[in-house]
Design an enzyme around this catalytic site. Structure first.
Site, PDB file in Angstrom:
ATOM      1  N   CYS A  84      56.541  65.006  49.635  1.00  0.00           N
ATOM      2  CA  CYS A  84      56.361  66.416  49.271  1.00  0.00           C
ATOM      3  C   CYS A  84      57.021  66.796  47.952  1.00  0.00           C
ATOM      4  O   CYS A  84      56.356  67.250  47.024  1.00  0.00           O
ATOM      5  CB  CYS A  84      56.899  67.317  50.383  1.00  0.00           C
ATOM      6  SG  CYS A  84      56.151  67.053  52.000  1.00  0.00           S
ATOM      7  N   HIS A 144      59.689  73.961  48.129  1.00  0.00           N
ATOM      8  CA  HIS A 144      60.289  72.634  48.319  1.00  0.00           C
ATOM      9  C   HIS A 144      60.735  71.970  47.023  1.00  0.00           C
ATOM     10  O   HIS A 144      60.735  70.740  46.906  1.00  0.00           O
ATOM     11  CB  HIS A 144      59.316  71.715  49.080  1.00  0.00           C
ATOM     12  CG  HIS A 144      60.040  70.695  49.914  1.00  0.00           C
ATOM     13  ND1 HIS A 144      59.388  69.732  50.663  1.00  0.00           N
ATOM     14  CD2 HIS A 144      61.369  70.487  50.129  1.00  0.00           C
ATOM     15  CE1 HIS A 144      60.263  68.975  51.291  1.00  0.00           C
ATOM     16  NE2 HIS A 144      61.476  69.427  50.989  1.00  0.00           N
TER      17      HIS A 144
END
Length: 580
Positions: A84, A144
């Site tokens: 991610c 993130h």
């Protein structure tokens, strides 16, 4: 029969979408009407084998399929990383994540909201470029890429510091630990760091007690006291971790303000569906913990994962419908993708599969087999991009940066290397060959594999310097560790490198050899030279994912209340109640 849609919910969400879209796009259109709007849709952990347009026959994704039918489908679209954080860093900047220090170590993602690493302020995102061109920019969903550096209010890594005018979403990621009753991704770590030490302490205490009782060894009472205190401290830390992880790391923000802590999954889709017509909609679907609204729960053929995937598709449909209703479709480039391949190891303790499908491709999230990096790539721009076109050339999620920048009229930064290439010549048929002759696949900061698509050939060579050891043996993933690692005894190194022609063997089942490929050593030599040239372009940068940057820091911990670590608030529902 498919799930029934609630008219009130659907109409209410659509009204909110129209209002927000008009509010955010009017300013951008007022600056330069011919320039397109951009709607970038990024799913989380969606496998290339999940949408119907990529071959799935049991998951219902009519809206993603419609997007592909009305636009271009890329069949060799690649994430710059199979994890991610680095994948999103590359997507936002058009650069390999190693250039921004994401990562420069064996740690691949951020886990804590109070970490100090992230996307450096020196990096230029496409949001910054578009904002400088007069665009209104917004991010809804998952970020993130870090939040703070030195204190809990500097917001150095926050989306608003990287060119977004508006942010509504989660600063870290969606984990099992964020949803009560869904288990933990830290199970193996707890076993290694807590249960094994406690067992060692217990055996030591028992052994010392027996030896003392038999008169074979004099053991001062302070030794027993210290061992018991150590055991109590380890157990106490575990209990604190389990109790506080969710409120301290799973929360919702609106710009710089925490609006819900801990995050509630009730009506989460409806909340985000109210504001999806923005520059970047970064879905929490279909990363675990899985969630779906009552309209979708229990309606798919694939359990909780299928429910979440079909709800994701519904949301895509809402976006396309409102673009049509507001007559913005012809001036809007829509891009749909996933940050990396499906997480095949996501299986619950009850045996329920919570990961998606990577189709014919080997591996998945966290490794550079095709299943980990080959992702959906769909672009639609009516009247500009030919509908129904399928392109099998290597492309990257890094290509969105230069594509968007050029269409918005922004020059590319000249003080840094941009690894992505403008996709428009390929999408419009002005060229039949990808500008990516070589692509480099990193596993954290290790160069894992090289891809070579020669200019005068249909072959796409891929050479692995090492591959993960799947466990148990014969599996299609690293189920014993939940994800594959990139170092030490977790990998097998290959001398010479493992070579495939993924144009002929996309499933990477049969490695080539000098006996099966006469140019074997010549091909590997060219790829090694390319890797060496690429390495020469890398500069030393701070490691954003170093142990010091990743660890939890109490002075960086954000909390919506002042009562210690008992962070509890729900301004989201308070605002809803006040608006009724």
């Amino acid at each position: 029969r498919g799930p029934r849609r609630r008219r009130g919910h659907g109409h209410g969400a659509a009204r909110q979408l129209r209002l927000l879209l008009l509010l955010l796009l009017c300013e951008a259109q007022g600056h330069a009407a011919p320039r397109p709007n951009f709607v970038l849709l990024m799913a989380d952990d969606l496998g290339i084998g999940d949408p119907g347009c990529y071959g799935n026959t049991t998951l219902r994704t009519p809206n993603i399929d419609r997007l592909a039918a009305e636009g271009v489908k890329l069949t060799q679209h690649l994430a710059a990383s199979p994890l991610c954080t680095p994948s999103r860093a590359a997507f936002m900047t058009g650069r390999y994540p190693i250039r921004s220090g994401n990562p420069q170590s064996f740690i691949g993602v951020f886990i804590f909201s109070a970490s100090s690493g992230g996307l450096p302020t020196s990096e230029i995102t496409f949001a910054k470029l578009l904002k400088n061109q007069g665009y209104s920019t917004a991010l809804i969903g998952k970020w993130h890429l870090g939040t703070n550096c030195h204190n809990k209010t500097d917001f150095c890594h926050h989306p608003l510091s990287h060119g977004f005018d508006y942010f509504h979403g989660i600063p870290v990621t969606n984990l099992r630990d964020c949803k009560p009753g869904e288990g933990s991704v830290f199970t193996r770590g707890i076993r290694v760091l807590v249960f094994i030490p406690l067992q060692i302490i217990a055996i030591t205490l028992l052994t010392l007690a027996v030896l003392k009782c038999l008169g074979l060894l004099h053991v001062p009472p302070v030794v027993f006291f210290c061992l018991l205190c150590l055991a109590a401290m380890i157990l106490g830390l575990l209990l604190c971790f389990l109790h506080y992880f969710r409120p301290l790391n799973c929360f919702l923000m609106r710009n710089h303000e925490i609006t819900q802590q801990p995050l509630s999954y009730d009506s989460l889709t409806q909340r985000n569906a109210g504001t999806p017509f923005l520059l970047l909609l970064s879905y929490l679907h279909v990363h675990t913990a899985l969630f779906s609204s009552p309209d979708f729960a229990g309606h798919s053929q694939h359990g909780a994962y299928g429910d979440a995937a079909e709800e994701l598709d519904w949301s895509v449909g809402q976006i396309l419908n409102v673009l049509d209703e507001l007559k913005l479709a012809n001036n809007t480039l829509v891009y749909f993708t996933s940050d990396q391949g499906a997480h095949v190891e996501e299986v619950t303790t009850k045996g329920e599969v919570h990961g998606g499908s990577n189709g014919i491709y080997k591996g998945g999230k966290a490794n550079n087999w095709e299943g980990g990096i080959r992702i959906p790539g769909i672009l639609r721009w009516p009247g500009v991009i030919q509908a129904g076109l399928v392109i099998d050339e290597p492309t990257s999620n890094m290509d969105i940066f230069p594509t968007v920048a050029k269409l918005a009229g922004s020059p590319l930064p000249e003080d840094r290397i941009i690894d992505g290439h403008d996709l428009m010549p390929l999408l419009q048929g002005k060229t039949q060959h990808s500008d990516h002759e070589f692509l480099f696949h990193y596993c954290n900061f290790y160069l894992n594999a090289v891809r070579w698509h020669p200019r005068n050939s249909t072959s796409v060579w891929k050479a692995f310097f090492f591959t993960p050891k799947f466990s148990p043996e014969g599996a299609n993933g690293c189920f014993s560790t939940h994800v594959c690692f990139c170092h030490g005894h977790f990998v097998s190194r290959h001398h010479p490198p493992l070579l495939f022609d993924v144009a002929k063997d996309p499933g990477e089942r049969t490695p080539l050899s000098p006996a099966t490929e006469p140019r074997f050593r010549e091909i590997l030599a060219v790829m090694q030279q390319a890797a060496d040239r690429h390495a020469e372009t890398l500069q030393a940068v701070p490691n954003q994912l170093s142990l010091g940057n990743v660890l939890w820091k109490p002075w960086l911990q954000m909390c919506c209340s002042s009562s210690g670590l008992s962070c509890q608030c729900d301004r989201e529902n308070q605002a809803k109640g006040a608006s009724r």
